[in-house]
Write a protein that holds these residues in place. Structure first.
Motif, PDB file in Angstrom:
ATOM      1  N   PHE A  36     -16.573  30.936   1.391  1.00  7.34           N
ATOM      2  CA  PHE A  36     -15.602  29.842   1.395  1.00  7.34           C
ATOM      3  C   PHE A  36     -14.543  30.055   0.315  1.00  7.34           C
ATOM      4  O   PHE A  36     -13.359  29.785   0.519  1.00  7.34           O
ATOM      5  N   ASN A  37     -14.937  30.582  -0.827  1.00  8.78           N
ATOM      6  CA  ASN A  37     -13.979  30.790  -1.909  1.00  8.78           C
ATOM      7  C   ASN A  37     -12.986  31.898  -1.603  1.00  8.78           C
ATOM      8  O   ASN A  37     -11.866  31.894  -2.115  1.00  8.78           O
ATOM      9  N   PHE A  38     -13.372  32.854  -0.767  1.00  7.85           N
ATOM     10  CA  PHE A  38     -12.400  33.839  -0.299  1.00  7.85           C
ATOM     11  C   PHE A  38     -11.333  33.166   0.566  1.00  7.85           C
ATOM     12  O   PHE A  38     -10.162  33.523   0.516  1.00  7.85           O
ATOM     13  N   ARG A  39     -11.751  32.170   1.343  1.00  9.36           N
ATOM     14  CA  ARG A  39     -10.788  31.467   2.190  1.00  9.36           C
ATOM     15  C   ARG A  39      -9.857  30.599   1.346  1.00  9.36           C
ATOM     16  O   ARG A  39      -8.674  30.452   1.666  1.00  9.36           O
ATOM     17  N   VAL A  40     -10.388  30.022   0.274  1.00  5.00           N
ATOM     18  CA  VAL A  40      -9.537  29.268  -0.654  1.00  5.00           C
ATOM     19  C   VAL A  40      -8.553  30.217  -1.324  1.00  5.00           C
ATOM     20  O   VAL A  40      -7.355  29.919  -1.441  1.00  5.00           O
ATOM     21  N   PRO A  50       3.679  26.637  -0.979  1.00  9.22           N
ATOM     22  CA  PRO A  50       4.529  26.528  -2.178  1.00  9.22           C
ATOM     23  C   PRO A  50       3.874  27.185  -3.391  1.00  9.22           C
ATOM     24  O   PRO A  50       2.652  27.143  -3.558  1.00  9.22           O
ATOM     25  N   LEU A  51       4.707  27.765  -4.243  1.00 11.15           N
ATOM     26  CA  LEU A  51       4.224  28.650  -5.301  1.00 11.15           C
ATOM     27  C   LEU A  51       3.229  27.986  -6.248  1.00 11.15           C
ATOM     28  O   LEU A  51       2.169  28.550  -6.548  1.00 11.15           O
ATOM     29  N   LEU A  52       3.549  26.801  -6.761  1.00  9.58           N
ATOM     30  CA  LEU A  52       2.617  26.155  -7.676  1.00  9.58           C
ATOM     31  C   LEU A  52       1.339  25.705  -6.976  1.00  9.58           C
ATOM     32  O   LEU A  52       0.275  25.621  -7.601  1.00  9.58           O
ATOM     33  N   GLU A  53       1.433  25.434  -5.677  1.00 10.70           N
ATOM     34  CA  GLU A  53       0.220  25.120  -4.914  1.00 10.70           C
ATOM     35  C   GLU A  53      -0.649  26.366  -4.773  1.00 10.70           C
ATOM     36  O   GLU A  53      -1.882  26.280  -4.794  1.00 10.70           O
ATOM     37  N   ARG A  54      -0.022  27.517  -4.663  1.00 12.57           N
ATOM     38  CA  ARG A  54      -0.787  28.768  -4.606  1.00 12.57           C
ATOM     39  C   ARG A  54      -1.546  28.980  -5.912  1.00 12.57           C
ATOM     40  O   ARG A  54      -2.703  29.416  -5.915  1.00 12.57           O
ATOM     41  N   CYS A  59      -6.798  28.655  -8.946  1.00 12.75           N
ATOM     42  CA  CYS A  59      -7.637  28.010  -9.960  1.00 12.75           C
ATOM     43  C   CYS A  59      -8.815  27.276  -9.323  1.00 12.75           C
ATOM     44  O   CYS A  59      -9.916  27.251  -9.893  1.00 12.75           O
ATOM     45  N   ILE A  60      -8.609  26.687  -8.146  1.00 17.01           N
ATOM     46  CA  ILE A  60      -9.721  26.039  -7.444  1.00 17.01           C
ATOM     47  C   ILE A  60     -10.797  27.060  -7.107  1.00 17.01           C
ATOM     48  O   ILE A  60     -11.995  26.798  -7.253  1.00 17.01           O
ATOM     49  N   SER A  61     -10.380  28.243  -6.647  1.00 25.15           N
ATOM     50  CA  SER A  61     -11.372  29.275  -6.322  1.00 25.15           C
ATOM     51  C   SER A  61     -12.165  29.672  -7.562  1.00 25.15           C
ATOM     52  O   SER A  61     -13.364  29.964  -7.472  1.00 25.15           O
TER      53      SER A  61
END
Length: 698
Positions: A36-40, A50-54, A59-61
């Motif tokens: 799942f973290n690879f998908r995140v 969007p760049l900051l969302e990336r 960071c979520i991963s």
């Protein structure tokens, strides 16, 4: 694009008595969770995001991986220590730990490659710079040295390692620097190695003033500053090297509830030592010399398969602060305003006219907070009962319950103290509720109370009427903006009575009571799911159309999986939308060739649980707090509630199920070989994003 799961050799042989128990038919829960973290992480690599969302997805991963080691990897280590047998997949705990290391090492390598080669350069180009030591100009270096001397050095306590200074305790996930020294100190002691621990009070991100750096959004990581100026902590000594490291520890609290008189006191004692429990992972700078690594491993009692070499800051997840510090709307998802109810100021009248369905975050959570707030002040409301698993730090729900108690209403709160990583916060607001006169109970010994339920008893004329809210997510205003969840507010008498009986079980010592509408874990939910799966199989064998669609966060319960396999063999068409771990193998010829599994990863965390059964053209649809995990179905208190209004049931199916089955932009499809492949629109196919479609309706 596909995310390959490694092959699973060395598994136990098939069970000859029941072919559906063959270990080859089951993926490993831990490895599936890692996938799942690879998908995140793929979201962080997607230029359409969007760049900051990336940056946030990256960071979520990282944060997810921390929690994975704190809980899942730690649990496997416990299984190894206690000699527990393999699970349905046939893998021994030792084999799982080895595969975790290999798979997690791949994830870490991809995370830092994404940071170093993709996101950091892209942020720099966009005017958001995270400056490494090698890029500092003279002015920046002077300012940072002064900052180090004034703001950082006074709170540091470097520790030289010698016979009178043993290896210090290292707090879970804290930033540390191991320093290699040469020379003698003021006492004539020869220096070899020292540890510098960064207190949690220090900000991990330093925002450079614009008049110093020239840029409005220039940042430096604390770890870079510590490494650059660590020599000032050891005057007269030569610093031969400084290397970041971080240790992750087992964070699963274990309290023998049957042996303690007061669960709250026992948890407080456990929390005090959580940060120093046994280590499960060591992250270390990739250029750290091997002898130092061996020393760290020895002190943390770890083996080589617990080491992860880092090409960058060991606490990469802390870069998420940049997201909050940079106010650049063009680099983030567009803002949106959730829908609100027309008559939100008269919730009892609104619900009295018909059930209210809420689909968060597209529908505002204020309908729920308004309901509790109005109940707190309504003179006709006699009692309020609510479960609280996770809630916001400054919770308006808790405020309303406190006010209701002060207004003389009978208020009961079932607080789950063991909500992972929220134990301390839950203890605090439980104390606050008790001080206000709320009756606080901690659920049932041995079973976490995970169900999301609110019950309001109101006098209307000569009768008492029950108003109920049931949800798939927590009573948390923050996650209601970031997670997709479903909620139902109803005055249906049968549902109201069922919820009343559930609260009697939770707060009293009532015997099990048959519920009319709800399915309840640990009593009827598991059996109810199996019964409905078998009913679909019976319809298929009779030549009738048969179908199951379910959306959950995770799936691993063996009996449910075997029932789904048997239903597939009978001809039932099964679509599963599973966000995270899934141990079922779809598409296996003769076993699961009628089962399809997909995972949706997008702007919002998919959190709603919905079960739909065709039932010979009389479909049943349930929303629930429970995933199809063994813990949820057998070891927690959960509630699954039917959507009885045909229009609302059709809406749930359309928005939360079919909409996600149509997604060809954010969907990952699981193959029989254990690989997740990104779904892309076929030639001539209209692109469809489930979450974007729901946002368009706001």
């Amino acid at each position: 694009m596909n995310i390959a799961h490694p092959a699973l050799p060395d598994i136990a042989p098939p069970n000859e008595g029941d072919p559906l128990r063959d270990p080859a038919l089951y993926l490993n829960r831990e490895l599936s969770q890692l996938d799942f973290n690879f998908r995140v992480l793929a979201q962080a690599q997607d230029p359409q995001v969007p760049l900051l969302e990336r940056l946030r997805f990256l960071c979520i991963s990282c944060t997810n991986l921390d929690e994975f080691f704190e809980i899942r990897a730690a649990t496997v280590r416990h299984a190894q220590d206690f000699g527990l047998p393999p699970g349905p997949d046939g893998l021994s705990p030792a084999a799982i730990l080895n595969r975790i290391h290999d798979r997690a090492a791949q994830l870490v390598e991809q995370q830092y490659r994404c940071w170093n080669q993709v996101l950091r350069p892209a942020l720099t180009e966009a005017g958001v710079r995270v400056l490494g030591q090698r890029t500092w100009n003279a002015r920046q270096a002077r300012w940072l040295r002064a900052y180090f001397r004034k703001e950082i050095m006074p709170v540091l306590s470097p520790l030289g390692l010698d016979p009178s200074h043993p290896f210090p305790k290292i707090l879970n996930k804290s930033l540390n620097i191991v320093v290699v020294l040469k020379g003698k100190d003021a006492f004539g002691r020869a220096g070899h190695m020292a540890i510098v621990r960064a207190p949690r009070s220090l900000s991990r991100i330093i925002h450079l003033p614009q008049n110093v750096s020239g840029g409005e959004h220039d940042f430096v990581l604390l770890s870079s500053v510590l490494s650059a100026f660590v020599d000032e902590l050891f005057p007269g000594m030569e610093v031969k090297g400084a290397y970041q490291f971080r240790v992750t520890r087992d964070s699963e609290l274990v309290v023998d509830e049957e042996e303690v008189e007061n669960l709250a006191l026992a948890l407080r004692d456990e929390l005090a030592g959580r940060g120093y429990r046994p280590a499960v992972r060591l992250e270390i700078a990739q250029d750290c010399p091997k002898p130092i690594i061996r020393t760290l491993l020895q002190n943390f009692e770890l083996s080589e398969n617990a080491v992860y070499y880092i090409d960058g800051p060991v606490n990469l997840n802390r870069v998420t602060q940049v997201y909050d510090l940079v106010q650049r709307p063009e680099l983030k998802y567009p803002a949106f305003t959730p829908r609100t109810l027309r008559n939100a100021d008269e919730m009892f009248e609104t619900v009295g006219e018909g059930d209210v369905l809420l689909h968060h975050p597209f529908d505002a959570f204020t309908a729920v907070t308004d309901l509790v707030r109005q109940a707190a002040s309504d003179p006709d409301v006699l009692a309020i009962k609510q479960t609280l698993y996770r809630t916001a730090k400054d919770s308006v729900i808790v405020d309303s319950l406190v006010q209701a108690a002060r207004n003389g209403k009978d208020v009961t709160a079932v607080v789950e103290l063991r909500a992972r990583f929220d134990e301390e916060a839950n203890l605090a607001f439980a104390d606050r509720l008790q001080d206000a006169g709320v009756q606080v109970v901690y659920g049932v010994v041995g079973y976490k109370t995970h169900g999301k339920m609110l019950l309001i008893v109101r006098r209307e004329g000569r009768k008492l009427r029950r108003y109920v809210h049931l949800g798939t997510g927590n009573y948390h205003t923050g996650t209601a903006r970031a997670y997709t969840d479903l909620g139902l507010i109803t005055a249906d008498p049968d549902i109201g009575n069922d919820v009343h009986l559930l609260f009697q079980q939770l707060s009293g010592l009532a015997a099990g009571t048959k519920l009319k509408r709800l399915l309840q874990s640990p009593f009827t939910l598991h059996a109810g799911i199996l019964k409905r799966i078998e009913r679909e199989a019976k319809h298929a064998r009779a030549g009738k159309p048969a179908r199951i669609v379910a959306k959950v966060n995770a799936l691993n319960e063996p009996k449910v999986i075997r029932a789904l396999y048997a239903a597939s063999q009978a001809g039932v068409q099964i679509d599963l939308i599973v966000r995270g771990a899934c141990t079922l193998r779809p598409g296996v010829p003769g076993v699961s060739d009628n089962i399809r599994v997909r995972s949706i990863v997008g702007r919002f965390l998919e959190h709603s649980r919905v079960y739909w059964f065709a039932n010979d053209d009389e479909p049943e649809i349930y929303c629930a707090s429970a995933d199809w995990l063994e813990r949820n179905l057998l070891h927690r208190v959960e509630a699954a509630f039917p959507i009885l209004d045909p229009k609302l049931a059709e809406r749930v199916y359309r928005e939360a199920l079919q909409n996600y089955l149509d997604d060809n932009l954010n969907a990952w499809e699981l193959d029989a070989d254990g690989e997740y492949r990104k779904r892309v629109p076929a030639e001539g196919e209209q692109p469809h994003s489930a979450q974007a479609t729901l946002l368009a309706g706001v």
